[in-house]
Design a protein around this motif. Structure first.
Motif, PDB file in Angstrom:
ATOM      1  N   LEU A  33       7.264  -5.110  -5.212  1.00  0.00           N
ATOM      2  CA  LEU A  33       6.933  -3.924  -4.426  1.00  0.00           C
ATOM      3  C   LEU A  33       7.673  -2.718  -4.996  1.00  0.00           C
ATOM      4  O   LEU A  33       8.898  -2.783  -5.212  1.00  0.00           O
ATOM      5  CB  LEU A  33       7.324  -4.113  -2.962  1.00  0.00           C
ATOM      6  N   ARG A  34       6.961  -1.628  -5.237  1.00  0.00           N
ATOM      7  CA  ARG A  34       7.556  -0.416  -5.799  1.00  0.00           C
ATOM      8  C   ARG A  34       7.663   0.713  -4.781  1.00  0.00           C
ATOM      9  O   ARG A  34       8.058   1.822  -5.129  1.00  0.00           O
ATOM     10  CB  ARG A  34       6.767   0.036  -7.025  1.00  0.00           C
ATOM     11  N   SER A  35       7.295   0.447  -3.552  1.00  0.00           N
ATOM     12  CA  SER A  35       7.466   1.429  -2.478  1.00  0.00           C
ATOM     13  C   SER A  35       7.984   0.717  -1.243  1.00  0.00           C
ATOM     14  O   SER A  35       7.677  -0.460  -1.016  1.00  0.00           O
ATOM     15  CB  SER A  35       6.130   2.134  -2.169  1.00  0.00           C
ATOM     16  N   LYS A  36       8.755   1.413  -0.453  1.00  0.00           N
ATOM     17  CA  LYS A  36       9.401   0.811   0.713  1.00  0.00           C
ATOM     18  C   LYS A  36       8.366   0.508   1.793  1.00  0.00           C
ATOM     19  O   LYS A  36       7.369   1.214   1.964  1.00  0.00           O
ATOM     20  CB  LYS A  36      10.483   1.736   1.260  1.00  0.00           C
ATOM     21  N   ASN A  37       8.651  -0.545   2.545  1.00  0.00           N
ATOM     22  CA  ASN A  37       7.764  -0.949   3.641  1.00  0.00           C
ATOM     23  C   ASN A  37       8.622  -1.654   4.680  1.00  0.00           C
ATOM     24  O   ASN A  37       8.736  -2.880   4.683  1.00  0.00           O
ATOM     25  CB  ASN A  37       6.652  -1.857   3.128  1.00  0.00           C
TER      26      ASN A  37
END
Length: 360
Positions: A260-264
């Motif tokens: 994952l390259r973006s926060k969630n």
């Protein structure tokens, strides 16, 4: 004129005399600790035996030398950590290394402890054991890439291993990763294993780990509020620069990782780790963990690993460290040994070539 050196009999020397030297019987056999008489010195000299011969055998010791002088005479000289280990006794109850002078008091304390009160789930690892050297080596190697980012290094001051290991999950090979912790949390983890947090992190309610000990150390609290209070009074500009901390070194079973390259922070592992039809058709199944890479296109500055099952993370060691932040003139890519006195010991486990800088 220099005063002649006097010698004392050791227990080993006296036992050797009784068995192999009947010529001493007419004068009476000495006791351990007795001064070697001038008559015996002359007698042995006539037979070609120099005092150094008896000293090397351990039959005599120099009478007027202190224990520190005897230790310092060893060649090659013992490093400070070697002196500490060889002069201490390991308690068979709690595993702590104690000095000979403290044996009686420590034994009374351990034997009088409430048997109903649980012992620590951790046991000491001495700084002469292979695990100490391999852990120190891992700390140094894993820190190299991010020294310039964090501007500090870690010096291992205490290492303990988990007394009872837990069965590993069937998810392939484990990865050794670090996690910042408090002493209280470490004891709870050793007793009952990890527990998923109530509050989500950047990638949901999971257990977060790092391959970089410097990154994990930034999330490690000091063992008490006293060091910060001292800095407030003596170095207020450095109040937030902590000096000590703890890390858990764990075997983490990552299995198949979802990148994952973006926060969630709302990630739900029950749905978001599903592999989808393509992975299902290829027989790859669902994902078991999340990998968040660092970098310009990453969500974090230092890579993170997240697992969502408590059984995937098994603690192995707790590391207590001192933190050094005096790195203004140190270039990236240099190995730092922050305790100059233990430089000799620190070099032993290294299997790679680096520049060395010893800080006072």
């Amino acid at each position: 004129m220099a005063e002649a050196i006097r010698y004392r009999w050791t227990k080993a020397g006296v036992e050797e005399l009784k068995e192999y030297a009947p010529r001493y019987e007419k004068n009476g056999c000495p006791e351990p600790g007795d001064i070697v008489s001038e008559q015996i010195l002359q007698q042995e000299a006539r037979m070609g035996f120099d005092p150094s011969w008896f000293l090397d055998l351990g039959h005599w010791v120099e009478a007027d030398r202190t224990e520190e002088q005897i230790i310092s005479s060893v060649w090659p000289p013992l490093a400070p950590n070697e002196i500490d280990v060889f002069s201490r006794v390991k308690c068979s109850i709690c595993g702590v290394h104690i000095s000979a002078d403290d044996v009686a008091e420590h034994s009374r304390h351990c034997l009088s402890a409430d048997p109903e009160q649980p012992q620590s789930h951790w046991e000491e690892v001495s700084n002469m054991e292979p695990e100490w050297f391999s852990t120190m080596d891992l700390l140094q190697r894993a820190s190299m890439e991010n020294i310039s980012r964090y501007r500090y290094t870690l010096r291992l001051k205490r290492l303990r291993r988990l007394r009872q290991r837990v069965a590993a999950p069937d998810l392939g090979q484990a990865t050794q990763l670090f996690r910042g912790t408090s002493l209280e949390e470490a004891e709870a983890v050793a007793k009952d294993g990890f527990k998923l947090p109530e509050m989500p992190g950047s990638f949901g309610r999971g257990l977060y780990f790092s391959a970089c000990p410097l990154a994990a150390a930034s999330a490690s609290p000091e063992e008490s509020w006293l060091p910060m209070a001292k800095r407030v009074l003596t170095r207020p500009w450095a109040t937030l620069n902590k000096e000590h901390g703890q890390l858990l070194l764990c075997d983490v079973y990552l299995g198949s990782m979802l990148t994952l390259r973006s926060k969630n922070d709302g990630l739900d592992p029950q749905t978001d780790l599903k592999g989808g039809w393509l992975r299902e058709n290829l027989g790859l199944g669902d994902y078991n963990s999340v990998y968040a890479p660092a970098g310009f296109f990453g969500a974090v500055s230092v890579a993170e690993y997240v697992v969502y099952s408590e059984q995937q993370a098994l603690p192995q060691f707790i590391l207590e460290f001192d933190l050094s932040i005096e790195l203004d003139n140190v270039a990236e890519g240099m190995l730092l040994v922050t305790d100059g006195s233990s430089l000799h010991a620190a070099l032993q486990p290294l299997s790679f070539s680096r520049n060395l800088v010893a800080l006072p």
